[in-house]
Motif scaffolding. Structure first.
Motif, PDB file in Angstrom:
ATOM      1  N   GLY A   1      -7.963  53.648   1.425  1.00  0.00           N
ATOM      2  CA  GLY A   1      -7.889  53.824  -0.009  1.00  0.00           C
ATOM      3  C   GLY A   1      -7.006  52.804  -0.699  1.00  0.00           C
ATOM      4  O   GLY A   1      -7.023  52.677  -1.912  1.00  0.00           O
ATOM      5  N   ASP A   2      -6.236  52.046   0.052  1.00  0.00           N
ATOM      6  CA  ASP A   2      -5.324  51.077  -0.542  1.00  0.00           C
ATOM      7  C   ASP A   2      -5.971  49.695  -0.506  1.00  0.00           C
ATOM      8  O   ASP A   2      -5.555  48.817   0.242  1.00  0.00           O
ATOM      9  CB  ASP A   2      -4.001  51.096   0.233  1.00  0.00           C
ATOM     10  N   ALA A   3      -7.006  49.484  -1.319  1.00  0.00           N
ATOM     11  CA  ALA A   3      -7.753  48.222  -1.299  1.00  0.00           C
ATOM     12  C   ALA A   3      -7.814  47.592  -2.677  1.00  0.00           C
ATOM     13  O   ALA A   3      -8.762  46.882  -3.000  1.00  0.00           O
ATOM     14  CB  ALA A   3      -9.157  48.472  -0.771  1.00  0.00           C
ATOM     15  N   LEU A   4      -6.815  47.810  -3.503  1.00  0.00           N
ATOM     16  CA  LEU A   4      -6.831  47.305  -4.869  1.00  0.00           C
ATOM     17  C   LEU A   4      -6.930  45.789  -4.911  1.00  0.00           C
ATOM     18  O   LEU A   4      -7.712  45.237  -5.686  1.00  0.00           O
ATOM     19  CB  LEU A   4      -5.582  47.783  -5.617  1.00  0.00           C
ATOM     20  N   ASP A   5      -6.197  45.106  -4.067  1.00  0.00           N
ATOM     21  CA  ASP A   5      -6.232  43.636  -4.081  1.00  0.00           C
ATOM     22  C   ASP A   5      -7.616  43.117  -3.706  1.00  0.00           C
ATOM     23  O   ASP A   5      -8.116  42.171  -4.321  1.00  0.00           O
ATOM     24  CB  ASP A   5      -5.184  43.071  -3.121  1.00  0.00           C
ATOM     25  N   ARG A   6      -8.255  43.733  -2.720  1.00  0.00           N
ATOM     26  CA  ARG A   6      -9.585  43.278  -2.302  1.00  0.00           C
ATOM     27  C   ARG A   6     -10.644  43.601  -3.361  1.00  0.00           C
ATOM     28  O   ARG A   6     -11.582  42.852  -3.565  1.00  0.00           O
ATOM     29  CB  ARG A   6      -9.970  43.907  -0.966  1.00  0.00           C
ATOM     30  N   VAL A   7     -10.482  44.730  -4.045  1.00  0.00           N
ATOM     31  CA  VAL A   7     -11.446  45.096  -5.094  1.00  0.00           C
ATOM     32  C   VAL A   7     -11.330  44.132  -6.267  1.00  0.00           C
ATOM     33  O   VAL A   7     -12.330  43.648  -6.788  1.00  0.00           O
ATOM     34  CB  VAL A   7     -11.217  46.554  -5.551  1.00  0.00           C
ATOM     35  N   LEU A   8     -10.125  43.826  -6.662  1.00  0.00           N
ATOM     36  CA  LEU A   8      -9.929  42.947  -7.816  1.00  0.00           C
ATOM     37  C   LEU A   8     -10.093  41.476  -7.470  1.00  0.00           C
ATOM     38  O   LEU A   8     -10.095  40.633  -8.369  1.00  0.00           O
ATOM     39  CB  LEU A   8      -8.548  43.191  -8.430  1.00  0.00           C
ATOM     40  N   ALA A   9     -10.251  41.132  -6.223  1.00  0.00           N
ATOM     41  CA  ALA A   9     -10.422  39.727  -5.839  1.00  0.00           C
ATOM     42  C   ALA A   9     -11.702  39.148  -6.413  1.00  0.00           C
ATOM     43  O   ALA A   9     -11.787  37.943  -6.693  1.00  0.00           O
ATOM     44  CB  ALA A   9     -10.419  39.601  -4.313  1.00  0.00           C
ATOM     45  N   ASN A  10     -12.729  39.944  -6.611  1.00  0.00           N
ATOM     46  CA  ASN A  10     -13.995  39.458  -7.155  1.00  0.00           C
ATOM     47  C   ASN A  10     -14.065  39.533  -8.671  1.00  0.00           C
ATOM     48  O   ASN A  10     -15.040  39.082  -9.262  1.00  0.00           O
ATOM     49  CB  ASN A  10     -15.160  40.252  -6.557  1.00  0.00           C
ATOM     50  N   ALA A  11     -13.076  40.112  -9.311  1.00  0.00           N
ATOM     51  CA  ALA A  11     -13.093  40.252 -10.766  1.00  0.00           C
ATOM     52  C   ALA A  11     -12.772  38.913 -11.414  1.00  0.00           C
ATOM     53  O   ALA A  11     -11.878  38.193 -10.974  1.00  0.00           O
ATOM     54  CB  ALA A  11     -12.079  41.300 -11.193  1.00  0.00           C
ATOM     55  N   PRO A  12     -13.501  38.564 -12.483  1.00  0.00           N
ATOM     56  CA  PRO A  12     -13.183  37.316 -13.174  1.00  0.00           C
ATOM     57  C   PRO A  12     -11.804  37.351 -13.832  1.00  0.00           C
ATOM     58  O   PRO A  12     -11.135  36.323 -13.924  1.00  0.00           O
ATOM     59  CB  PRO A  12     -14.281  37.178 -14.225  1.00  0.00           C
ATOM     60  N   ALA A  13     -11.372  38.549 -14.281  1.00  0.00           N
ATOM     61  CA  ALA A  13     -10.044  38.688 -14.866  1.00  0.00           C
ATOM     62  C   ALA A  13      -9.560  40.110 -14.632  1.00  0.00           C
ATOM     63  O   ALA A  13     -10.345  41.059 -14.633  1.00  0.00           O
ATOM     64  CB  ALA A  13     -10.086  38.403 -16.365  1.00  0.00           C
ATOM     65  N   SER A  14      -8.248  40.240 -14.419  1.00  0.00           N
ATOM     66  CA  SER A  14      -7.688  41.575 -14.229  1.00  0.00           C
ATOM     67  C   SER A  14      -6.312  41.633 -14.854  1.00  0.00           C
ATOM     68  O   SER A  14      -5.594  40.634 -14.924  1.00  0.00           O
ATOM     69  CB  SER A  14      -7.607  41.921 -12.742  1.00  0.00           C
TER      70      SER A  14
ATOM     71  N   TYR B   1      -9.857  45.952 -14.196  1.00  0.00           N
ATOM     72  CA  TYR B   1     -10.717  44.869 -14.645  1.00  0.00           C
ATOM     73  C   TYR B   1     -10.429  44.582 -16.091  1.00  0.00           C
ATOM     74  O   TYR B   1     -10.273  45.492 -16.920  1.00  0.00           O
ATOM     75  CB  TYR B   1     -12.209  45.267 -14.545  1.00  0.00           C
ATOM     76  N   ALA B   2     -10.351  43.316 -16.449  1.00  0.00           N
ATOM     77  CA  ALA B   2     -10.146  42.918 -17.837  1.00  0.00           C
ATOM     78  C   ALA B   2     -11.478  42.431 -18.373  1.00  0.00           C
ATOM     79  O   ALA B   2     -12.114  41.551 -17.791  1.00  0.00           O
ATOM     80  CB  ALA B   2      -9.109  41.820 -17.934  1.00  0.00           C
ATOM     81  N   VAL B   3     -11.925  43.050 -19.476  1.00  0.00           N
ATOM     82  CA  VAL B   3     -13.203  42.677 -20.083  1.00  0.00           C
ATOM     83  C   VAL B   3     -12.954  42.327 -21.528  1.00  0.00           C
ATOM     84  O   VAL B   3     -11.994  42.774 -22.154  1.00  0.00           O
ATOM     85  CB  VAL B   3     -14.222  43.837 -19.979  1.00  0.00           C
ATOM     86  N   PRO B   4     -13.869  41.526 -22.101  1.00  0.00           N
ATOM     87  CA  PRO B   4     -13.689  41.170 -23.509  1.00  0.00           C
ATOM     88  C   PRO B   4     -13.857  42.396 -24.423  1.00  0.00           C
ATOM     89  O   PRO B   4     -14.631  43.299 -24.123  1.00  0.00           O
ATOM     90  CB  PRO B   4     -14.789  40.157 -23.784  1.00  0.00           C
ATOM     91  N   LYS B   5     -13.143  42.388 -25.526  1.00  0.00           N
ATOM     92  CA  LYS B   5     -13.233  43.463 -26.495  1.00  0.00           C
ATOM     93  C   LYS B   5     -14.590  43.387 -27.208  1.00  0.00           C
ATOM     94  O   LYS B   5     -14.992  42.316 -27.669  1.00  0.00           O
ATOM     95  CB  LYS B   5     -12.104  43.353 -27.517  1.00  0.00           C
ATOM     96  N   VAL B   6     -15.300  44.509 -27.265  1.00  0.00           N
ATOM     97  CA  VAL B   6     -16.618  44.511 -27.890  1.00  0.00           C
ATOM     98  C   VAL B   6     -16.643  45.323 -29.169  1.00  0.00           C
ATOM     99  O   VAL B   6     -17.626  45.289 -29.897  1.00  0.00           O
ATOM    100  CB  VAL B   6     -17.709  45.039 -26.917  1.00  0.00           C
ATOM    101  N   ILE B   7     -15.597  46.059 -29.462  1.00  0.00           N
ATOM    102  CA  ILE B   7     -15.530  46.854 -30.681  1.00  0.00           C
ATOM    103  C   ILE B   7     -14.485  46.243 -31.588  1.00  0.00           C
ATOM    104  O   ILE B   7     -13.374  45.951 -31.175  1.00  0.00           O
ATOM    105  CB  ILE B   7     -15.156  48.316 -30.360  1.00  0.00           C
TER     106      ILE B   7
END
Length: 95
Positions: free
Chosen positions: A70-83, A88-94
């Motif tokens: 369950g402690d896989a935060l670094d591996r999960v966020l490794a594929n994110a373009p931004a965090s 996960y960091a995503v652009p604001k849409v509202i």
């Protein structure tokens, strides 16, 4: 129980099937035969017979409910373009 010609026409109407008089007569006999078979099934003595949910016995293979990796935060966020802050960091849409 017996089905008459009016009942056959009513069933055909409910099923949205157009029937002529010639087509309704054979169906009346077939429906009465089917209902006769169902009545025969009702006469079978089923005392002492356990109800079945399947014809063959089915056993389920259960796995142990354990916490796995369950402690896989670094591996999960490794594929994110931004965090940011572990998310996960995503652009604001509202606006």
């Amino acid at each position: 129980m017996s089905v008459d010609a009016a009942t056959v026409k009513r069933i055909a109407h409910l099923a949205r099937i157009k029937l002529s008089e010639a087509e309704a007569a054979p169906l009346q006999g077939e429906l009465n035969a089917i209902l006769g078979w169902i009545e025969q099934l009702g006469e079978v003595d089923t005392t002492g017979v356990a109800p079945m949910t399947a014809v063959i016995p089915i056993t389920r293979a259960w796995r142990d409910d354990v916490v796995t990796d369950g402690d896989a935060l670094d591996r999960v966020l490794a594929n994110a373009p931004a965090s940011d802050f572990g998310f996960y960091a995503v652009p604001k849409v509202i606006e």
